[in-house]
Design a protein around this motif. Sequence first.
Motif, PDB file in Angstrom:
ATOM      1  N   GLU A   1       0.805  -1.229   0.000  1.00 12.32           N
ATOM      2  CA  GLU A   1       0.000   0.000   0.000  1.00 12.32           C
ATOM      3  C   GLU A   1       0.832   1.270   0.000  1.00 12.32           C
ATOM      4  O   GLU A   1       0.294   2.365  -0.196  1.00 12.32           O
ATOM      5  CB  GLU A   1      -0.937  -0.005   1.214  1.00 12.32           C
ATOM      6  N   GLY A   2       2.132   1.158   0.212  1.00  5.81           N
ATOM      7  CA  GLY A   2       3.010   2.319   0.260  1.00  5.81           C
ATOM      8  C   GLY A   2       3.198   2.824   1.684  1.00  5.81           C
ATOM      9  O   GLY A   2       2.296   2.727   2.521  1.00  5.81           O
ATOM     10  N   GLY A   3       4.391   3.364   1.950  1.00  3.26           N
ATOM     11  CA  GLY A   3       4.650   4.000   3.235  1.00  3.26           C
ATOM     12  C   GLY A   3       4.851   3.062   4.403  1.00  3.26           C
ATOM     13  O   GLY A   3       4.715   3.482   5.558  1.00  3.26           O
ATOM     14  N   GLN A   4       5.213   1.798   4.147  1.00  2.04           N
ATOM     15  CA  GLN A   4       5.343   0.815   5.224  1.00  2.04           C
ATOM     16  C   GLN A   4       6.781   0.308   5.337  1.00  2.04           C
ATOM     17  O   GLN A   4       7.383  -0.123   4.356  1.00  2.04           O
ATOM     18  CB  GLN A   4       4.409  -0.367   4.995  1.00  2.04           C
ATOM     19  N   VAL A   5       7.300   0.327   6.542  1.00  6.75           N
ATOM     20  CA  VAL A   5       8.639  -0.181   6.838  1.00  6.75           C
ATOM     21  C   VAL A   5       8.582  -1.684   7.087  1.00  6.75           C
ATOM     22  O   VAL A   5       7.632  -2.189   7.692  1.00  6.75           O
ATOM     23  CB  VAL A   5       9.225   0.537   8.067  1.00  6.75           C
ATOM     24  N   GLY A   6       9.615  -2.399   6.637  1.00  7.63           N
ATOM     25  CA  GLY A   6       9.736  -3.825   6.934  1.00  7.63           C
ATOM     26  C   GLY A   6      11.073  -4.131   7.580  1.00  7.63           C
ATOM     27  O   GLY A   6      12.112  -3.696   7.095  1.00  7.63           O
ATOM     28  N   ASP A   7      11.038  -4.858   8.690  1.00  6.82           N
ATOM     29  CA  ASP A   7      12.267  -5.334   9.323  1.00  6.82           C
ATOM     30  C   ASP A   7      12.601  -6.691   8.719  1.00  6.82           C
ATOM     31  O   ASP A   7      11.794  -7.624   8.788  1.00  6.82           O
ATOM     32  CB  ASP A   7      12.082  -5.487  10.830  1.00  6.82           C
TER      33      ASP A   7
ATOM     34  N   THR B   1      23.283 -18.499  -0.049  1.00  4.62           N
ATOM     35  CA  THR B   1      23.254 -19.814   0.580  1.00  4.62           C
ATOM     36  C   THR B   1      21.844 -20.082   1.076  1.00  4.62           C
ATOM     37  O   THR B   1      21.027 -19.151   1.177  1.00  4.62           O
ATOM     38  CB  THR B   1      24.260 -19.858   1.754  1.00  4.62           C
ATOM     39  N   ASP B   2      21.520 -21.318   1.362  1.00  3.65           N
ATOM     40  CA  ASP B   2      20.211 -21.631   1.925  1.00  3.65           C
ATOM     41  C   ASP B   2      20.030 -20.852   3.232  1.00  3.65           C
ATOM     42  O   ASP B   2      20.946 -20.802   4.071  1.00  3.65           O
ATOM     43  CB  ASP B   2      20.096 -23.123   2.236  1.00  3.65           C
ATOM     44  N   CYS B   3      18.873 -20.261   3.418  1.00  2.81           N
ATOM     45  CA  CYS B   3      18.657 -19.452   4.620  1.00  2.81           C
ATOM     46  C   CYS B   3      17.167 -19.341   4.911  1.00  2.81           C
ATOM     47  O   CYS B   3      16.323 -19.749   4.112  1.00  2.81           O
ATOM     48  CB  CYS B   3      19.273 -18.060   4.460  1.00  2.81           C
ATOM     49  N   VAL B   4      16.867 -18.808   6.076  1.00  8.66           N
ATOM     50  CA  VAL B   4      15.496 -18.474   6.461  1.00  8.66           C
ATOM     51  C   VAL B   4      15.424 -16.953   6.541  1.00  8.66           C
ATOM     52  O   VAL B   4      16.222 -16.322   7.246  1.00  8.66           O
ATOM     53  CB  VAL B   4      15.113 -19.095   7.813  1.00  8.66           C
ATOM     54  N   VAL B   5      14.495 -16.365   5.796  1.00  2.84           N
ATOM     55  CA  VAL B   5      14.303 -14.916   5.800  1.00  2.84           C
ATOM     56  C   VAL B   5      13.011 -14.611   6.549  1.00  2.84           C
ATOM     57  O   VAL B   5      11.975 -15.235   6.299  1.00  2.84           O
ATOM     58  CB  VAL B   5      14.242 -14.354   4.366  1.00  2.84           C
ATOM     59  N   VAL B   6      13.102 -13.670   7.482  1.00  5.66           N
ATOM     60  CA  VAL B   6      11.945 -13.245   8.261  1.00  5.66           C
ATOM     61  C   VAL B   6      11.671 -11.774   7.942  1.00  5.66           C
ATOM     62  O   VAL B   6      12.598 -10.959   7.918  1.00  5.66           O
ATOM     63  CB  VAL B   6      12.171 -13.408   9.769  1.00  5.66           C
ATOM     64  N   VAL B   7      10.410 -11.443   7.697  1.00  3.69           N
ATOM     65  CA  VAL B   7       9.997 -10.067   7.450  1.00  3.69           C
ATOM     66  C   VAL B   7       8.906  -9.701   8.455  1.00  3.69           C
ATOM     67  O   VAL B   7       7.922 -10.427   8.595  1.00  3.69           O
ATOM     68  CB  VAL B   7       9.474  -9.873   6.015  1.00  3.69           C
ATOM     69  N   SER B   8       9.106  -8.585   9.140  1.00  3.56           N
ATOM     70  CA  SER B   8       8.086  -8.040  10.037  1.00  3.56           C
ATOM     71  C   SER B   8       7.552  -6.748   9.433  1.00  3.56           C
ATOM     72  O   SER B   8       8.319  -5.846   9.097  1.00  3.56           O
ATOM     73  CB  SER B   8       8.685  -7.756  11.419  1.00  3.56           C
ATOM     74  N   ALA B   9       6.222  -6.685   9.258  1.00  2.00           N
ATOM     75  CA  ALA B   9       5.582  -5.428   8.839  1.00  2.00           C
ATOM     76  C   ALA B   9       5.512  -4.553  10.087  1.00  2.00           C
ATOM     77  O   ALA B   9       4.649  -4.722  10.938  1.00  2.00           O
ATOM     78  CB  ALA B   9       4.190  -5.693   8.264  1.00  2.00           C
ATOM     79  N   CYS B  10       6.464  -3.645  10.219  1.00  3.02           N
ATOM     80  CA  CYS B  10       6.705  -2.937  11.478  1.00  3.02           C
ATOM     81  C   CYS B  10       5.426  -2.308  12.041  1.00  3.02           C
ATOM     82  O   CYS B  10       4.730  -1.564  11.345  1.00  3.02           O
ATOM     83  CB  CYS B  10       7.770  -1.865  11.278  1.00  3.02           C
ATOM     84  N   PRO B  11       5.121  -2.600  13.329  1.00  4.71           N
ATOM     85  CA  PRO B  11       3.898  -2.074  13.930  1.00  4.71           C
ATOM     86  C   PRO B  11       4.033  -0.678  14.539  1.00  4.71           C
ATOM     87  O   PRO B  11       3.102  -0.202  15.187  1.00  4.71           O
ATOM     88  CB  PRO B  11       3.592  -3.101  15.023  1.00  4.71           C
ATOM     89  N   GLN B  12       5.165  -0.022  14.306  1.00  6.75           N
ATOM     90  CA  GLN B  12       5.404   1.282  14.942  1.00  6.75           C
ATOM     91  C   GLN B  12       4.359   2.309  14.484  1.00  6.75           C
ATOM     92  O   GLN B  12       4.275   2.643  13.309  1.00  6.75           O
ATOM     93  CB  GLN B  12       6.811   1.766  14.598  1.00  6.75           C
ATOM     94  N   ASP B  13       3.567   2.803  15.436  1.00  2.00           N
ATOM     95  CA  ASP B  13       2.562   3.820  15.137  1.00  2.00           C
ATOM     96  C   ASP B  13       2.658   5.013  16.087  1.00  2.00           C
ATOM     97  O   ASP B  13       1.780   5.866  16.103  1.00  2.00           O
ATOM     98  CB  ASP B  13       1.153   3.231  15.174  1.00  2.00           C
ATOM     99  N   LEU B  14       3.762   5.066  16.863  1.00  2.00           N
ATOM    100  CA  LEU B  14       3.951   6.160  17.809  1.00  2.00           C
ATOM    101  C   LEU B  14       4.972   7.173  17.322  1.00  2.00           C
ATOM    102  O   LEU B  14       5.070   8.273  17.869  1.00  2.00           O
ATOM    103  CB  LEU B  14       4.357   5.613  19.184  1.00  2.00           C
ATOM    104  N   VAL B  15       5.764   6.813  16.336  1.00  2.13           N
ATOM    105  CA  VAL B  15       6.582   7.770  15.582  1.00  2.13           C
ATOM    106  C   VAL B  15       6.164   7.620  14.120  1.00  2.13           C
ATOM    107  O   VAL B  15       5.479   6.658  13.757  1.00  2.13           O
ATOM    108  CB  VAL B  15       8.099   7.525  15.767  1.00  2.13           C
ATOM    109  N   GLU B  16       6.575   8.535  13.256  1.00  3.93           N
ATOM    110  CA  GLU B  16       5.948   8.667  11.936  1.00  3.93           C
ATOM    111  C   GLU B  16       6.539   7.804  10.830  1.00  3.93           C
ATOM    112  O   GLU B  16       6.230   8.028   9.655  1.00  3.93           O
ATOM    113  CB  GLU B  16       5.996  10.138  11.510  1.00  3.93           C
ATOM    114  N   ILE B  17       7.359   6.802  11.160  1.00  4.92           N
ATOM    115  CA  ILE B  17       8.019   6.062  10.080  1.00  4.92           C
ATOM    116  C   ILE B  17       7.025   5.362   9.157  1.00  4.92           C
ATOM    117  O   ILE B  17       7.294   5.183   7.969  1.00  4.92           O
ATOM    118  CB  ILE B  17       9.048   5.059  10.626  1.00  4.92           C
TER     119      ILE B  17
END
Length: 203
Positions: free
Chosen positions: A31-37, A173-189
């Motif tokens: 949707e745009g404007g979303q940070v991912g860890d 190399t073979d790996c496990v990738v983890v993505v978090s759709a950052c829940p930060q809503d108290l600062v403007e990121i």
Amino acid sequence: MTTEGRTVVPACEGRAVRVAAGQRVSVVDLEGGQVGDVFAFVPAPEGAGAAPEHLSAAHTRGATNRLFPEVGQQFVTDRRRPVLTLVADTSPGWHDMLIPACDPARYAALGAGAHASCADNLKRALAETGLSVPFTPQPVNVFMRIPVQDDGRLRWLPSASRPGDAITFQAVTDCVVVVSACPQDLVEINGGAPTSLAIDLRS
């Protein structure tokens, strides 16, 4: 566990995918404007009992001499071995490797009570793969806009990514990738309203 195709990462949640060497994995801002860890782990050999090797932002900065790699450069692990190569980026190019993952202590300091966090999302997503780590590694914060000013101060700005923007890595190399759709809503990121991401995996 997905071997190819799309995995949606709902707002404020995390997901893990197993990525084989040579596969490409994209993080897509739906949707745009979303940070991912983004985290990556190379599991120890079965029976070794060691913690997984992990993508290290600090070691990557040392290897590339940059705050964030250029297309064609590699991300390395805490053992200084390449794990992912940056192969494409359709976003405006703002990504961060300075800020740690949000965690319950961060939200407590901001005056929040119980709150989703990228650190907790990582633990839950990894648990579904059978992995665990004793700490939260420094993430690669894709689409996160944290410019460094001339006086050394950091600014926390809203993400500039647009709907459909993607950053793509190829597994070394073979790996496990983890993505978090950052829940930060108290600062403007995230513009105050976290949204979903997607992980696209393809050969």
